[in-house]
Motif scaffolding. Structure first.
Motif, PDB file in Angstrom:
ATOM      1  N   ASN A 135       0.852  -1.180   0.000  1.00 43.22           N
ATOM      2  CA  ASN A 135       0.000   0.000   0.000  1.00 43.22           C
ATOM      3  C   ASN A 135       0.891   1.233   0.000  1.00 43.22           C
ATOM      4  OD1 ASN A 135      -1.920   2.099   0.605  1.00 43.22           O
ATOM      5  ND2 ASN A 135      -3.291   0.518   1.422  1.00 43.22           N
ATOM      6  N   ASP A 165      -0.175   4.352   0.293  1.00 47.82           N
ATOM      7  CA  ASP A 165      -0.797   5.474   0.983  1.00 47.82           C
ATOM      8  C   ASP A 165       0.201   6.077   1.978  1.00 47.82           C
ATOM      9  OD1 ASP A 165      -2.437   6.925   3.064  1.00 47.82           O
ATOM     10  OD2 ASP A 165      -4.047   6.304   1.703  1.00 47.82           O
ATOM     11  N   PRO A 166       0.312   7.404   2.037  1.00 48.18           N
ATOM     12  CA  PRO A 166       1.283   8.038   2.947  1.00 48.18           C
ATOM     13  C   PRO A 166       1.121   7.636   4.406  1.00 48.18           C
ATOM     14  CG  PRO A 166       0.429   9.639   1.367  1.00 48.18           C
ATOM     15  CD  PRO A 166      -0.372   8.395   1.180  1.00 48.18           C
ATOM     16  N   GLN A 167      -0.068   7.213   4.821  1.00 47.75           N
ATOM     17  CA  GLN A 167      -0.266   6.854   6.231  1.00 47.75           C
ATOM     18  C   GLN A 167       0.539   5.606   6.620  1.00 47.75           C
ATOM     19  OE1 GLN A 167      -4.103   5.100   7.354  1.00 47.75           O
ATOM     20  NE2 GLN A 167      -4.632   4.994   5.173  1.00 47.75           N
ATOM     21  N   TYR A 168       0.995   4.839   5.609  1.00 44.53           N
ATOM     22  CA  TYR A 168       1.778   3.642   5.895  1.00 44.53           C
ATOM     23  C   TYR A 168       3.282   3.856   5.687  1.00 44.53           C
ATOM     24  CZ  TYR A 168      -2.824   1.466   5.616  1.00 44.53           C
ATOM     25  OH  TYR A 168      -4.136   1.140   5.819  1.00 44.53           O
ATOM     26  N   GLU A 169       3.681   5.092   5.561  1.00 49.60           N
ATOM     27  CA  GLU A 169       5.088   5.381   5.316  1.00 49.60           C
ATOM     28  C   GLU A 169       5.981   4.882   6.443  1.00 49.60           C
ATOM     29  OE1 GLU A 169       7.950   9.261   4.302  1.00 49.60           O
ATOM     30  OE2 GLU A 169       5.764   9.491   4.493  1.00 49.60           O
ATOM     31  N   ASP A 170       5.484   4.961   7.678  1.00 50.22           N
ATOM     32  CA  ASP A 170       6.252   4.514   8.846  1.00 50.22           C
ATOM     33  C   ASP A 170       5.658   3.241   9.445  1.00 50.22           C
ATOM     34  OD1 ASP A 170       7.973   6.725   8.662  1.00 50.22           O
ATOM     35  OD2 ASP A 170       6.536   7.982   9.752  1.00 50.22           O
ATOM     36  N   ILE A 171       5.082   2.405   8.616  1.00 54.95           N
ATOM     37  CA  ILE A 171       4.420   1.205   9.115  1.00 54.95           C
ATOM     38  C   ILE A 171       5.398   0.264   9.806  1.00 54.95           C
ATOM     39  CG2 ILE A 171       4.693  -0.025   6.933  1.00 54.95           C
ATOM     40  CD1 ILE A 171       1.707  -0.225   9.394  1.00 54.95           C
ATOM     41  N   LYS A 215       5.402   0.254  13.497  1.00 56.16           N
ATOM     42  CA  LYS A 215       4.197  -0.250  14.156  1.00 56.16           C
ATOM     43  C   LYS A 215       4.021  -1.753  13.970  1.00 56.16           C
ATOM     44  CE  LYS A 215       2.005   4.197  13.108  1.00 56.16           C
ATOM     45  NZ  LYS A 215       0.892   4.857  12.368  1.00 56.16           N
TER      46      LYS A 215
END
Length: 527
Positions: free
Chosen positions: A200, A202-208, A211
């Motif tokens: 994915n 999407d920028p929200q997963y850039e630092d996945i 987590k």
């Protein structure tokens, strides 16, 4: 995944002295295999349905899978799109070129960014005219270049150069700074010497990665263990692929003797835990563990080697008592009807063997094991699709505890993962048609071109074949051009013998190359 889950009996034994005795793969287990692919007897009363929980002929418990530990309340479903997926082992990736791969139906390009000293996974599509970036090159500045029109991208996906754009001009003409000129970049990491990516952009997963991390197997990073890896694209989906790997951990590990599968014995396999995070299976020799969506591995402690005459040191005895080996199978979803298998068999004994014997030697035997089930699983997958994947437990008769891991995987799949892979791209529900057997079981395009060791091996063997042919022809030419009076009878005999031997060796080598690097027609009836 079913091929990884199929059961067998495994009696642990000592590691053979020579790892390359025929067959090549000789792991320290002695098993008598069984098969779930026996013909299902047709009953006259067709209304009667055999399942894993209903049998009139088995003396074992009615359900081979023990009751799993249930969680209270509403259980979380497994999300196929919010997981880390392996792409390839680092040892089989060339840093000089970009590599085209497909994972979860996504076309990606894997390349080495020497400016950041990291592997990158991009969407394999240039934003200019949608040409595949994997057909490009890495330029002198370490950027990924599309060869169609020369657009260049850095490790962050930013376009750094457009040859057709004015070199100097107002900001409105700096097209390479536009957002539409950038390439989609997937979060990427390297763990256990395997490149993983998050499907994915999407920028929200850039630092996945901070987590959630990919599954970690510490033995693959332990220097006291061997860690030779292999990979192969296989013509059946991840669901059958995972089941086949379970079978390989239990039935095919001792692929060293000719044994009829009727020689199997009862197995005590118990599912101790089954939840959204996978399952754990226990049997006499060790533990099986499935970590969704891709990883299945078996581990256990091997019995110590037989003591020799004389007193052995306590340190040596302790070391032998701690001999451990893992069977690791990572089955990667590629597209409906296709998956990619990455395997490794780390062990903490006989480490010197892997340092002496080339990796491609081991791959000969390992590919032979894959070939033995490849056609069966391909056909089985089509039959399962015909009856409906959700009806697997009703269609298959699996009454014994030896099938516990397969039944456990099917239960996990139906209960937590929707019964099938949730592809991020549009695919029809039908599987691709069955190709000719030569194409279905082809080794060259499915393994050799993707394996750095086998690529070097086949190149060297092809060169040796040509050298043998040249020597044979040269010997005959020298013999024909030399007058009889200038060469003794023994010398002429030696030249003729050399020519014949070299020619015969080249023919044998040609057959060896074709059988081991291109196509091996595995015939169960003749083995």
């Amino acid at each position: 995944m079913e091929a990884a889950l199929r059961p067998c009996s495994m009696v642990l034994s000592s590691l053979p002295t020579l790892p390359f005795e025929k067959p090549i793969l000789h792991l320290p287990f002695n098993s008598i295999p069984t098969s779930i692919f026996r013909p299902i007897r047709q009953c006259t009363a067709r209304s009667r349905v055999f399942t894993a929980v209903s049998s009139t002929v088995s003396t074992e418990p009615i359900n081979p899978v023990e009751p799993e530990i249930e969680s209270h309340g509403e259980e979380e479903k497994f999300n196929w799109l919010l997981q880390w997926y392996p792409v390839m082992p680092v040892c089989d990736l060339d840093k000089r070129i970009p590599h085209a791969k497909k994972v979860m139906g996504l076309d990606v390009v894997v390349w080495w960014d020497r400016n950041e000293n990291a592997w990158k996974v991009f969407n394999d599509m240039c934003p200019h005219r949608l040409a595949p970036l994997s057909e490009g090159r890495i330029d002198q500045w370490g950027r990924l270049q599309c060869v169609y029109h020369g657009w260049c991208f850095n490790g962050s996906g930013d376009c750094k150069f457009i040859p057709q754009a004015p070199p100097d001009g107002p900001p409105t003409l700096c097209f390479h700074t536009f957002k539409k000129a950038c390439v989609s970049v997937y979060p990427t990491t390297v763990q256990n010497d395997i490149v993983w990516f998050w499907p994915n952009t999407d920028p929200q997963y850039e630092d996945i990665l901070t987590k959630k991390q990919p599954p970690y197997i510490p033995e693959l990073d332990d220097p006291s263990y061997t860690r030779l890896m292999g990979n192969r694209d296989i013509p059946y989906g991840i669901i059958l692929g995972q089941s086949s790997k379970v079978h390989m951990t239990e039935t095919r590990v001792a692929f060293t003797v000719k044994a009829d599968r009727e020689g199997g014995r009862p197995l005590e396999i118990k599912i101790e835990k089954l939840d959204q995070s996978g399952f754990i299976g226990k049997q006499e020799w060790g533990t099986n563990k499935f970590i969704p969506p891709c990883v299945f591995y078996a581990y256990g402690q091997l019995p110590p080697m037989e003591k020799t005459n004389g007193s052995a040191s306590s340190a040596k005895t302790k070391k032998e008592a701690q001999r451990r080996m893992l069977l690791i199978f990572i089955c990667v979803p590629v597209s409906p009807g296709y998956s990619r298998l990455i395997w490794a068999f780390p062990r903490n004994f006989g480490v010197w063997i892997d340092r002496v014997v080339p990796r491609w030697i081991f791959h000969l035997g390992q590919n032979l094991i894959l070939d033995s089930d490849l056609y069966l699983l391909h056909v089985s997958e089509h039959k399962i699709m015909d009856i409906g994947p959700s009806n697997w437990l009703k269609a298959c008769f699996v009454p014994t505890k030896s099938d516990a891991c397969i039944v456990g995987f099917r239960k996990w799949l139906n209960k937590y993962a929707g019964g099938q892979v949730n592809w991020p791209t549009k695919f029809s529900s039908s599987l691709p048609p069955t190709p000719p057997k030569e194409q279905l079981m082809d080794r060259y395009w499915s393994h050799v071109v993707n394996c750095s060791s086998c690529r070097v091996a086949i190149k060297g063997l092809n060169a040796l074949e040509i050298i043998l042919q040249v020597v044979s022809v040269a010997a005959i030419g020298i013999l024909a051009a030399t007058k009889q009076s200038l060469m003794s009878g023994s010398a002429r005999t030696a030249l003729v013998s050399m020519a014949v031997i070299c020619f015969a060796a080249s023919r044998w080598l040609s057959h060896f190359i074709y059988k081991n690097f291109h196509f091996h027609d595995y015939n169960h009836a003749l083995r």
